[in-house]
Design a protein around this motif. Structure first.
Motif, PDB file in Angstrom:
ATOM      1  N   PRO A   1       0.795  -1.230   0.000  1.00  0.00           N
ATOM      2  CA  PRO A   1       0.000   0.000   0.000  1.00  0.00           C
ATOM      3  C   PRO A   1       0.827   1.278   0.000  1.00  0.00           C
ATOM      4  O   PRO A   1       0.420   2.270  -0.603  1.00  0.00           O
ATOM      5  CB  PRO A   1      -0.838  -0.123   1.280  1.00  0.00           C
ATOM      6  CG  PRO A   1      -0.969  -1.590   1.495  1.00  0.00           C
ATOM      7  CD  PRO A   1       0.341  -2.178   1.052  1.00  0.00           C
ATOM      8  N   ASP A   2       1.990   1.281   0.647  1.00  0.00           N
ATOM      9  CA  ASP A   2       2.778   2.508   0.707  1.00  0.00           C
ATOM     10  C   ASP A   2       3.515   2.797  -0.589  1.00  0.00           C
ATOM     11  O   ASP A   2       4.202   3.823  -0.699  1.00  0.00           O
ATOM     12  CB  ASP A   2       3.781   2.450   1.860  1.00  0.00           C
ATOM     13  CG  ASP A   2       4.813   1.341   1.654  1.00  0.00           C
ATOM     14  OD1 ASP A   2       4.469   0.299   1.054  1.00  0.00           O
ATOM     15  OD2 ASP A   2       5.966   1.519   2.102  1.00  0.00           O
ATOM     16  N   ARG A   3       3.393   1.928  -1.585  1.00  0.00           N
ATOM     17  CA  ARG A   3       4.052   2.139  -2.869  1.00  0.00           C
ATOM     18  C   ARG A   3       3.055   2.063  -4.030  1.00  0.00           C
ATOM     19  O   ARG A   3       3.449   1.814  -5.165  1.00  0.00           O
ATOM     20  CB  ARG A   3       5.169   1.109  -3.081  1.00  0.00           C
ATOM     21  CG  ARG A   3       6.439   1.430  -2.305  1.00  0.00           C
ATOM     22  CD  ARG A   3       7.049   2.717  -2.828  1.00  0.00           C
ATOM     23  NE  ARG A   3       8.228   3.116  -2.069  1.00  0.00           N
ATOM     24  CZ  ARG A   3       8.218   3.960  -1.063  1.00  0.00           C
ATOM     25  NH1 ARG A   3       7.062   4.469  -0.640  1.00  0.00           N
ATOM     26  NH2 ARG A   3       9.315   4.308  -0.438  1.00  0.00           N
ATOM     27  N   PHE A   4       1.765   2.309  -3.767  1.00  0.00           N
ATOM     28  CA  PHE A   4       0.783   2.261  -4.846  1.00  0.00           C
ATOM     29  C   PHE A   4       1.103   3.276  -5.935  1.00  0.00           C
ATOM     30  O   PHE A   4       1.142   2.948  -7.118  1.00  0.00           O
ATOM     31  CB  PHE A   4      -0.630   2.532  -4.301  1.00  0.00           C
ATOM     32  CG  PHE A   4      -1.268   1.338  -3.658  1.00  0.00           C
ATOM     33  CD1 PHE A   4      -1.135   0.073  -4.202  1.00  0.00           C
ATOM     34  CD2 PHE A   4      -2.025   1.480  -2.503  1.00  0.00           C
ATOM     35  CE1 PHE A   4      -1.718  -1.027  -3.601  1.00  0.00           C
ATOM     36  CE2 PHE A   4      -2.618   0.382  -1.902  1.00  0.00           C
ATOM     37  CZ  PHE A   4      -2.472  -0.869  -2.449  1.00  0.00           C
ATOM     38  N   ALA A   5       1.314   4.538  -5.554  1.00  0.00           N
ATOM     39  CA  ALA A   5       1.573   5.568  -6.555  1.00  0.00           C
ATOM     40  C   ALA A   5       2.920   5.338  -7.246  1.00  0.00           C
ATOM     41  O   ALA A   5       3.033   5.407  -8.467  1.00  0.00           O
ATOM     42  CB  ALA A   5       1.535   6.955  -5.905  1.00  0.00           C
ATOM     43  N   THR A   6       3.959   5.051  -6.456  1.00  0.00           N
ATOM     44  CA  THR A   6       5.282   4.847  -7.032  1.00  0.00           C
ATOM     45  C   THR A   6       5.333   3.609  -7.915  1.00  0.00           C
ATOM     46  O   THR A   6       5.845   3.645  -9.040  1.00  0.00           O
ATOM     47  CB  THR A   6       6.323   4.718  -5.907  1.00  0.00           C
ATOM     48  OG1 THR A   6       6.299   5.912  -5.124  1.00  0.00           O
ATOM     49  CG2 THR A   6       7.708   4.517  -6.481  1.00  0.00           C
ATOM     50  N   GLY A   7       4.809   2.487  -7.408  1.00  0.00           N
ATOM     51  CA  GLY A   7       4.857   1.238  -8.169  1.00  0.00           C
ATOM     52  C   GLY A   7       4.067   1.296  -9.450  1.00  0.00           C
ATOM     53  O   GLY A   7       4.499   0.805 -10.496  1.00  0.00           O
ATOM     54  N   SER A   8       2.874   1.902  -9.395  1.00  0.00           N
ATOM     55  CA  SER A   8       2.095   2.035 -10.627  1.00  0.00           C
ATOM     56  C   SER A   8       2.797   2.963 -11.601  1.00  0.00           C
ATOM     57  O   SER A   8       2.729   2.786 -12.823  1.00  0.00           O
ATOM     58  CB  SER A   8       0.689   2.563 -10.312  1.00  0.00           C
ATOM     59  OG  SER A   8       0.749   3.876  -9.773  1.00  0.00           O
ATOM     60  N   GLY A   9       3.528   3.969 -11.065  1.00  0.00           N
ATOM     61  CA  GLY A   9       4.282   4.856 -11.935  1.00  0.00           C
ATOM     62  C   GLY A   9       5.392   4.148 -12.676  1.00  0.00           C
ATOM     63  O   GLY A   9       5.644   4.413 -13.848  1.00  0.00           O
ATOM     64  N   VAL A  10       6.075   3.208 -12.007  1.00  0.00           N
ATOM     65  CA  VAL A  10       7.140   2.447 -12.671  1.00  0.00           C
ATOM     66  C   VAL A  10       6.579   1.641 -13.835  1.00  0.00           C
ATOM     67  O   VAL A  10       7.132   1.652 -14.945  1.00  0.00           O
ATOM     68  CB  VAL A  10       7.846   1.519 -11.665  1.00  0.00           C
ATOM     69  CG1 VAL A  10       8.802   0.581 -12.392  1.00  0.00           C
ATOM     70  CG2 VAL A  10       8.606   2.322 -10.628  1.00  0.00           C
ATOM     71  N   ILE A  11       5.480   0.940 -13.598  1.00  0.00           N
ATOM     72  CA  ILE A  11       4.894   0.106 -14.652  1.00  0.00           C
ATOM     73  C   ILE A  11       4.431   0.960 -15.822  1.00  0.00           C
ATOM     74  O   ILE A  11       4.661   0.635 -16.997  1.00  0.00           O
ATOM     75  CB  ILE A  11       3.740  -0.727 -14.085  1.00  0.00           C
ATOM     76  CG1 ILE A  11       4.300  -1.866 -13.232  1.00  0.00           C
ATOM     77  CG2 ILE A  11       2.861  -1.300 -15.185  1.00  0.00           C
ATOM     78  CD1 ILE A  11       5.157  -2.861 -13.995  1.00  0.00           C
ATOM     79  N   THR A  12       3.766   2.073 -15.528  1.00  0.00           N
ATOM     80  CA  THR A  12       3.319   2.953 -16.607  1.00  0.00           C
ATOM     81  C   THR A  12       4.512   3.551 -17.333  1.00  0.00           C
ATOM     82  O   THR A  12       4.485   3.707 -18.559  1.00  0.00           O
ATOM     83  CB  THR A  12       2.425   4.062 -16.050  1.00  0.00           C
ATOM     84  OG1 THR A  12       1.388   3.489 -15.256  1.00  0.00           O
ATOM     85  CG2 THR A  12       1.788   4.857 -17.179  1.00  0.00           C
ATOM     86  N   MET A  13       5.571   3.891 -16.587  1.00  0.00           N
ATOM     87  CA  MET A  13       6.779   4.408 -17.208  1.00  0.00           C
ATOM     88  C   MET A  13       7.340   3.414 -18.218  1.00  0.00           C
ATOM     89  O   MET A  13       7.684   3.776 -19.353  1.00  0.00           O
ATOM     90  CB  MET A  13       7.838   4.703 -16.152  1.00  0.00           C
ATOM     91  CG  MET A  13       9.181   5.148 -16.724  1.00  0.00           C
ATOM     92  SD  MET A  13      10.550   5.062 -15.544  1.00  0.00           S
ATOM     93  CE  MET A  13      10.838   3.288 -15.477  1.00  0.00           C
ATOM     94  N   LEU A  14       7.433   2.159 -17.820  1.00  0.00           N
ATOM     95  CA  LEU A  14       7.996   1.147 -18.714  1.00  0.00           C
ATOM     96  C   LEU A  14       7.150   0.991 -19.972  1.00  0.00           C
ATOM     97  O   LEU A  14       7.676   0.850 -21.085  1.00  0.00           O
ATOM     98  CB  LEU A  14       8.100  -0.187 -17.976  1.00  0.00           C
ATOM     99  CG  LEU A  14       9.076  -0.202 -16.787  1.00  0.00           C
ATOM    100  CD1 LEU A  14       9.010  -1.539 -16.064  1.00  0.00           C
ATOM    101  CD2 LEU A  14      10.497   0.090 -17.248  1.00  0.00           C
TER     102      LEU A  14
END
Length: 504
Positions: free
Chosen positions: A391-404
């Motif tokens: 949960p503490d990485r929802f924004a960051t983790g989704s950003g990595v996937i979208t970035m890729l």
């Protein structure tokens, strides 16, 4: 029941405002795809390689800034990041509409990308922190669905807006942006920041931006410069230097663009690789279909927009079926089948499309096959990747996937431009589709390394989220249009949207 506390506005209203921002990002990208021939008429001296930067400048910056923006959102609060992104995107849209030259338009698109990078991860963060864990699987798919609906409507709306002129493609963003900003400032929830750590690595993001941009420039310009010319080799060297610099900094910085923990998570890492590969295929397929209908067949923008609809309309049914099957078979087999279908669609175009071909018998079957592939691949990859996040990485983790995925999209546009040639030739289209088909088959090969049920402890959340999303889609005859967005959005059935967004 919805909260009556004025400090905690109803979830449904907040969700509508958040999704309005998602609509802005996705609608704009797909409208601009249809606008490319109109831009070529305005700046007749510009080559397709020059015009491609209207798409790629946006995609490259959007991709590189997504992760730092996600971290910034976690640090300053999702509400503040979202509203800042809306403001920047809206002002940049006005600048795009007023652009007197192609260079100014490209610069304004860079500013749009900054706003989009701020608001996209913050939008998902706002939704996920507003709903309990048992609802988050459906919320992810609902968030993706809204963006996908905008992407599906983009080509049609683009055709209508292009009648008075391409500047209306950007002006349409202004009323949506202003209304979202005004209402959002008063009605959006303001959850506490989830990250009190240092600022994200902006220099690392800059190194990545230049690396992706240089790689795209080399692919686009190599056919004109020569693949072994000094300028082309210089761009390749520059790309390698900036990639090396990014990797070195990413490994040493306390807040790297891509965290080591994510890379070491097999499920997340494989999903990321597959997202890059399919981003290449999907973006290249989109621009190739649009350019074929408008430049080879001479169709109007509106007719082209309507011609793109049947493929995406196949996707919601496939998405629902994928949600039901992923818990039983795992994500890998679904992505493999989707890759074969998408590649078959491109193969159909290679075999059948020519200047005097017919839409119904020659282009439409390939569109449906690619639509089936999209419905199987992107929802599965998104659910697999986001299911591995804490949960503490929802924004960051989704950003990595979208970035890729956006990195893949930038390369996909560059590959198409390089393969199709200048001026574009029929052999060039076939060559582009062969390359895009190969990227899709590589996506399927990567998916063989995704977890299977009972084989990977990290797969549990993925399977549960997919099963929940499928369950949310059952029992309702309604379904929404479904295509993936430039920001990574994918569509589930509309019933999943309706049940994910209530204020109770």
């Amino acid at each position: 029941m919805a909260s009556t506390d004025p400090d905690h506005p109803p979830r449904a209203l907040a969700a509508v405002l958040v999704c309005a921002g998602v609509v802005l990002v996705n609608l704009d990208l797909f409208i601009v795809n249809v606008a490319m021939p109109s831009l070529a008429e305005t700046w007749s001296h510009a080559s397709l390689a020059d015009l491609s930067w209207v798409l790629n400048a946006y995609t490259v910056v959007f991709a590189a800034l997504l992760v730092p923006a996600g971290r910034l959102s976690d640090r300053i609060g999702h509400r503040r990041a979202f509203l800042a992104g809306i403001a920047v995107f809206t002002v940049a849209s006005a600048l795009c509409a007023a652009s007197p030259t192609l260079a100014v338009l490209v610069i304004a698109r860079l500013a749009q990308a900054v706003g989009a990078a701020l608001l996209m991860p913050a939008s998902l963060g706002l939704l996920l922190t507003s709903y309990p864990p048992e609802r988050r699987g459906a919320v992810i798919r609902a968030w993706a669905a809204i963006g996908g609906l905008a992407a599906a409507l983009g080509p049609i709306l683009g055709g209508l807006l292009l009648e008075p002129g391409w500047r209306w493609v950007f002006l349409v963003n202004l009323p949506i942006g202003v209304l979202t900003l005004v209402l959002g400032a008063r009605r959006l929830p303001d959850p506490a920041p989830t990250d009190r750590g240092p600022l994200p690595d902006l220099l690392g993001a800059a190194l990545l931006t230049v690396a992706i941009g240089a790689l795209s420039l080399g692919v686009v310009r190599a056919p004109d410069w020569g693949w072994s010319s000094g300028r082309t080799l210089g761009v390749w060297v520059l790309t390698l230097l900036f990639v090396a610099g990014f990797l070195l900094r990413n490994g040493r910085h306390p807040r790297p663009v891509v965290e080591g923990a994510l890379v070491r998570n097999r499920t997340y890492a494989v999903s990321g690789i597959a997202n890059i590969l399919f981003g290449i295929a999907f973006a290249g397929m989109l621009i190739s279909g649009t350019m074929w209908m408008q430049t080879v067949w001479g169709w109007s923008a509106l007719r082209t927009g309507l011609g793109t609809v049947p493929g995406p309309l196949c996707v919601p049914f496939v998405t629902i079926a994928a949600g039901r099957c992923v818990a039983r078979f795992g994500p890998g087999p679904l992505v493999v089948v989707g890759g074969l279908s998408f590649s078959a669609g491109l193969g159909w175009w290679i075999a059948r499309l020519e200047p005097h071909a017919h839409y119904a018998s020659d282009l439409l079957p390939g569109s449906i096959l690619t639509g089936i592939g999209v419905g199987l691949i992107l929802p599965t990859l998104i659910a697999t990747a986001t299911g591995a996040l804490t949960p503490d990485r929802f924004a960051t983790g989704s950003g990595v996937i979208t970035m890729l995925r956006q990195v893949g999209a930038a390369l996909g546009v560059a590959v198409f431009v390089a393969a199709v040639g200048a001026p574009a030739t029929l052999d060039g289209y076939d060559r582009a589709w062969y390359i895009l088909g190969a990227a899709t088959l590589l996506t399927a090969a990567a998916a063989l390394f995704l977890p299977r049920p009972g084989r990977d402890a990290g797969a549990g959340a993925v399977m549960a989220g997919a099963s929940e999303a499928a369950g949310d889609s059952e029992g309702s005859p309604a379904s929404g249009a479904s295509v993936p967005s430039a920001a990574g959005s994918t569509v589930a059935g509309a019933s999943g949207v309706a049940r994910a967004m209530p204020g109770s």
